[in-house]
Design a protein around this motif. Structure first.
Motif, short mmCIF file in Angstrom:
data_model
loop_
_atom_site.label_atom_id
_atom_site.label_comp_id
_atom_site.label_asym_id
_atom_site.label_seq_id
_atom_site.Cartn_x
_atom_site.Cartn_y
_atom_site.Cartn_z
N ILE A 1 36.62 27.71 46.69
CA ILE A 1 35.37 27.99 46.17
C ILE A 1 35.50 28.78 44.98
N GLN A 2 34.83 28.62 43.86
CA GLN A 2 34.64 29.40 42.71
C GLN A 2 33.41 30.43 43.02
N VAL A 3 33.53 31.48 42.99
CA VAL A 3 32.26 32.66 43.32
C VAL A 3 32.31 33.45 41.79
N TYR A 4 31.10 33.48 41.55
CA TYR A 4 30.44 34.04 40.31
C TYR A 4 29.70 35.39 40.62
N VAL A 5 29.86 36.42 40.46
CA VAL A 5 29.15 37.61 40.96
C VAL A 5 28.08 38.08 39.95
N ILE A 6 26.90 38.18 40.48
CA ILE A 6 25.76 38.44 39.40
C ILE A 6 25.31 40.25 39.73
N THR A 7 25.17 40.93 38.75
CA THR A 7 24.77 42.15 39.11
C THR A 7 23.80 42.73 37.99
N GLY A 8 23.05 43.46 38.47
CA GLY A 8 22.18 44.16 37.71
C GLY A 8 22.28 45.76 37.58
N ALA A 9 23.12 46.01 38.48
CA ALA A 9 23.69 47.56 38.83
C ALA A 9 24.43 48.04 37.65
N GLU A 10 24.12 49.28 37.25
CA GLU A 10 24.92 50.06 36.33
C GLU A 10 26.55 50.38 36.82
N ASN A 11 26.39 50.72 38.19
CA ASN A 11 27.63 50.92 38.61
C ASN A 11 28.54 49.91 39.22
N MET A 12 29.69 49.69 38.37
CA MET A 12 30.43 48.51 38.48
C MET A 12 31.62 48.44 39.67
N VAL A 13 31.63 49.51 40.41
CA VAL A 13 32.64 49.65 41.41
C VAL A 13 32.77 48.37 42.39
N ILE A 14 31.73 48.01 42.90
CA ILE A 14 31.48 46.85 43.61
C ILE A 14 31.82 45.61 42.91
N ALA A 15 31.51 45.54 41.75
CA ALA A 15 31.61 44.26 40.86
C ALA A 15 33.15 44.28 40.64
N ASN A 16 33.88 45.36 40.41
CA ASN A 16 35.33 45.24 40.18
C ASN A 16 36.03 45.12 41.34
N ARG A 17 35.53 45.42 42.44
CA ARG A 17 36.13 45.21 43.96
C ARG A 17 36.11 43.53 44.04
N CYS A 18 34.92 42.98 43.52
CA CYS A 18 34.98 41.37 43.75
C CYS A 18 35.75 40.71 42.85
N LEU A 19 35.99 41.14 41.78
CA LEU A 19 37.21 40.60 41.08
C LEU A 19 38.49 40.72 41.59
N ASP A 20 38.84 41.85 42.19
CA ASP A 20 40.09 41.98 43.27
C ASP A 20 40.21 41.04 44.23
N LEU A 21 38.97 40.64 44.65
CA LEU A 21 38.92 39.86 46.02
C LEU A 21 38.96 38.16 45.71
N GLY A 22 38.78 38.05 44.38
CA GLY A 22 38.87 36.85 43.87
C GLY A 22 37.77 36.24 43.21
N ALA A 23 36.71 36.99 42.62
CA ALA A 23 35.81 36.46 41.95
C ALA A 23 36.20 36.11 40.49
N ARG A 24 35.41 34.90 39.97
CA ARG A 24 36.06 34.26 38.87
C ARG A 24 35.53 35.44 37.75
N ILE A 25 34.19 35.36 37.89
CA ILE A 25 33.35 36.10 36.59
C ILE A 25 32.42 37.28 37.13
N ILE A 26 32.32 38.17 36.52
CA ILE A 26 31.13 39.07 36.90
C ILE A 26 30.23 38.78 35.89
N ILE A 27 28.99 38.50 36.35
CA ILE A 27 27.61 38.09 35.23
C ILE A 27 26.80 39.34 35.22
N ARG A 28 26.63 39.90 34.09
CA ARG A 28 25.41 40.87 34.16
C ARG A 28 24.09 40.42 33.87
#
Length: 143
Positions: A80-107
Motif C-alpha cells: 500500500i502506498q500511503v500519502y500523508v496530508i497535514t495542515g499542522a505547522e509541527n512536522m514531527v509526526i509528518a517526519n515520523r510518517c516518512l520514517d514509517l514508510g509514507a511516500r510523500i507528505i502533502i501540505r
C-alpha cells in the motif's frame, strides 16, 4: 500486489470539506476510483477487504492519528502506498510518517498539482511492482 485500472484510492479525512476537495481532485483522473472515509477504523477495514493500494490520509483525526493508519497499512504487507496530508505547522509526526514508510507528505491546502504528482507517483510504483510480480510468475511457470 498486482494492481489494475481503475486504481483504488482511499481518502481518509475527518473534515467533510477537505474530504470532498480530495474526492474532486482525485476524480479528475479517469484511471482512479475513490473511496472516501471519515473514520480510520472504517477506512482500514475497507483498505484490507477491498485491497485498496493507494491511501491519502490526514494526520490529525479523532481516535487515531495518520501515523497509526500508516502503521496498520504497512502491517498488511500489501504494498500500500500511503500519502500523508497535514495542515499542522509541527512536522514531527509528518517526519515520523516518512520514517514509517509514507511516500510523500502533502501540505494543506492541497492543490491539484500536488495530488496529480502523488497519484502519478503511486501509479508508477504500483505498475513497476505489478510488472515485477508478473515477470517472476512467468519465470516460475517456465521452470
Amino acid at each position: 500486489m498486482i494492481v489494475s485500472i481503475p486504481y483504488k484510492v482511499a481518502i481518509l479525512d475527518d473534515d467533510h470539506f477537505h474530504r470532498k476537495v480530495l474526492e474532486r481532485l482525485c476524480g479528475a483522473f479517469p484511471w482512479v476510483k475513490t473511496y472516501s472515509y471519515a473514520y480510520p477504523s472504517e477506512a482500514l477495514e475497507a483498505i484490507q477487504q477491498e485491497r485498496i493500494p493507494i491511501v491519502l490520509v490526514d494526520i490529525n483525526m479523532p481516535g487515531m492519528y495518520g501515523d497509526d493508519v500508516l502503521r496498520h497499512c504497512m502491517a498488511l504487507k500489501q504494498g500500500i502506498q500511503v500519502y500523508v496530508i497535514t495542515g499542522a505547522e509541527n512536522m514531527v509526526i509528518a517526519n515520523r510518517c516518512l520514517d514509517l514508510g509514507a511516500r510523500i507528505i502533502i501540505r494543506k491546502p492541497v492543490t491539484d498539482e500536488v495530488i496529480a504528482e502523488a497519484l502519478q507517483d503511486a501509479k508508477i510504483h504500483l505498475d513497476r511492482c505489478s510488472d515485477t510480480i508478473k515477470k517472476f510468475a512467468r519465470r516460475k511457470k517456465e521452470v
